[in-house]
Design a protein around this motif. Structure first.
Motif, PDB file in Angstrom:
ATOM      1  N   PRO A 135      56.457  19.469  66.140  1.00  0.00           N
ATOM      2  CA  PRO A 135      56.876  20.709  65.100  1.00  0.00           C
ATOM      3  C   PRO A 135      55.588  21.221  64.650  1.00  0.00           C
ATOM      4  N   PRO A 136      55.664  22.303  64.173  1.00  0.00           N
ATOM      5  CA  PRO A 136      54.578  23.132  63.455  1.00  0.00           C
ATOM      6  C   PRO A 136      54.336  22.682  62.267  1.00  0.00           C
ATOM      7  N   ALA A 137      53.504  21.299  62.248  1.00  0.00           N
ATOM      8  CA  ALA A 137      53.412  20.959  61.062  1.00  0.00           C
ATOM      9  C   ALA A 137      52.134  21.740  60.264  1.00  0.00           C
ATOM     10  N   LEU A 138      51.462  22.749  60.962  1.00  0.00           N
ATOM     11  CA  LEU A 138      50.614  23.539  60.510  1.00  0.00           C
ATOM     12  C   LEU A 138      50.942  24.126  59.178  1.00  0.00           C
ATOM     13  N   LEU A 139      52.343  24.339  59.379  1.00  0.00           N
ATOM     14  CA  LEU A 139      52.757  25.178  58.127  1.00  0.00           C
ATOM     15  C   LEU A 139      52.794  24.467  56.724  1.00  0.00           C
ATOM     16  N   THR A 140      52.447  23.139  56.803  1.00  0.00           N
ATOM     17  CA  THR A 140      52.501  22.516  55.736  1.00  0.00           C
ATOM     18  C   THR A 140      51.225  23.090  54.701  1.00  0.00           C
ATOM     19  N   GLY A 141      50.057  23.633  55.277  1.00  0.00           N
ATOM     20  CA  GLY A 141      49.019  24.008  54.794  1.00  0.00           C
ATOM     21  C   GLY A 141      47.906  22.982  54.895  1.00  0.00           C
ATOM     22  N   ASP A 142      48.120  21.800  54.917  1.00  0.00           N
ATOM     23  CA  ASP A 142      47.192  20.590  55.044  1.00  0.00           C
ATOM     24  C   ASP A 142      46.152  20.799  56.250  1.00  0.00           C
ATOM     25  N   TYR A 143      46.554  21.252  57.379  1.00  0.00           N
ATOM     26  CA  TYR A 143      45.834  21.485  58.141  1.00  0.00           C
ATOM     27  C   TYR A 143      44.716  22.472  58.187  1.00  0.00           C
ATOM     28  N   CYS A 144      45.499  23.765  57.813  1.00  0.00           N
ATOM     29  CA  CYS A 144      44.657  24.874  57.637  1.00  0.00           C
ATOM     30  C   CYS A 144      43.552  24.739  56.449  1.00  0.00           C
ATOM     31  N   ASP A 145      43.892  24.164  55.366  1.00  0.00           N
ATOM     32  CA  ASP A 145      42.956  23.945  54.292  1.00  0.00           C
ATOM     33  C   ASP A 145      41.813  22.982  54.852  1.00  0.00           C
TER      34      ASP A 145
ATOM     35  N   GLU B 278      47.847  33.614  60.256  1.00  0.00           N
ATOM     36  CA  GLU B 278      47.063  34.857  59.953  1.00  0.00           C
ATOM     37  C   GLU B 278      47.027  35.147  58.468  1.00  0.00           C
ATOM     38  N   ARG B 279      48.471  35.022  57.700  1.00  0.00           N
ATOM     39  CA  ARG B 279      48.520  35.102  56.439  1.00  0.00           C
ATOM     40  C   ARG B 279      47.705  34.008  55.586  1.00  0.00           C
ATOM     41  N   ARG B 280      47.522  32.972  56.196  1.00  0.00           N
ATOM     42  CA  ARG B 280      46.633  32.139  55.608  1.00  0.00           C
ATOM     43  C   ARG B 280      45.169  32.054  55.817  1.00  0.00           C
TER      44      ARG B 280
ATOM     45  N   SER C  40      59.280  29.705  65.751  1.00  0.00           N
ATOM     46  CA  SER C  40      58.754  30.264  67.189  1.00  0.00           C
ATOM     47  C   SER C  40      57.212  30.523  66.963  1.00  0.00           C
ATOM     48  N   ARG C  41      56.539  30.792  68.100  1.00  0.00           N
ATOM     49  CA  ARG C  41      55.071  31.027  68.282  1.00  0.00           C
ATOM     50  C   ARG C  41      54.792  32.270  67.495  1.00  0.00           C
ATOM     51  N   ALA C  42      55.427  33.347  67.412  1.00  0.00           N
ATOM     52  CA  ALA C  42      55.124  34.531  66.737  1.00  0.00           C
ATOM     53  C   ALA C  42      55.219  34.075  65.218  1.00  0.00           C
ATOM     54  N   GLU C  43      56.194  33.497  64.610  1.00  0.00           N
ATOM     55  CA  GLU C  43      56.224  33.322  63.322  1.00  0.00           C
ATOM     56  C   GLU C  43      54.931  32.439  62.895  1.00  0.00           C
ATOM     57  N   LEU C  44      54.732  31.411  63.641  1.00  0.00           N
ATOM     58  CA  LEU C  44      53.401  30.529  63.335  1.00  0.00           C
ATOM     59  C   LEU C  44      52.390  31.303  63.418  1.00  0.00           C
ATOM     60  N   GLU C  45      51.988  32.257  64.238  1.00  0.00           N
ATOM     61  CA  GLU C  45      51.029  33.023  64.493  1.00  0.00           C
ATOM     62  C   GLU C  45      50.996  33.887  63.182  1.00  0.00           C
ATOM     63  N   ALA C  46      52.000  34.358  62.730  1.00  0.00           N
ATOM     64  CA  ALA C  46      51.968  35.453  61.519  1.00  0.00           C
ATOM     65  C   ALA C  46      51.600  34.529  60.157  1.00  0.00           C
TER      66      ALA C  46
END
Length: 70
Positions: free
Chosen positions: A55-65, A10-12, A1-7
């Protein structure tokens, strides 16, 4: 969900805001995206992700890093 993605973002270390400015790194579209926000993101060249189509591929960490080293 969007809320889970935002959380998770933020954690990252991401800062979640409700406006689009030239310092915005990414616009994540939810259920009822604002046309004004989309227009502003396009005008400023801010990348847009639509959760309904991608899909929220952002959660893989690659994009955030990668964005943190920008």
């Amino acid at each position: 969900s969007r809320a889970e993605l935002e959380a998770e973002l933020e954690r990252r270390g991401a800062k979640i805001v409700k406006t689009v400015t030239k310092s915005t790194d990414l616009l994540i579209l939810g259920e009822n995206p604002s046309r004004q926000k989309i227009a502003k993101a396009l005008e400023l060249g801010v990348p847009i992700i639509d959760l309904k189509q991608e899909p929220p591929a952002l959660l893989t960490g690659d994009y955030c890093d990668a964005r943190q080293t920008k």
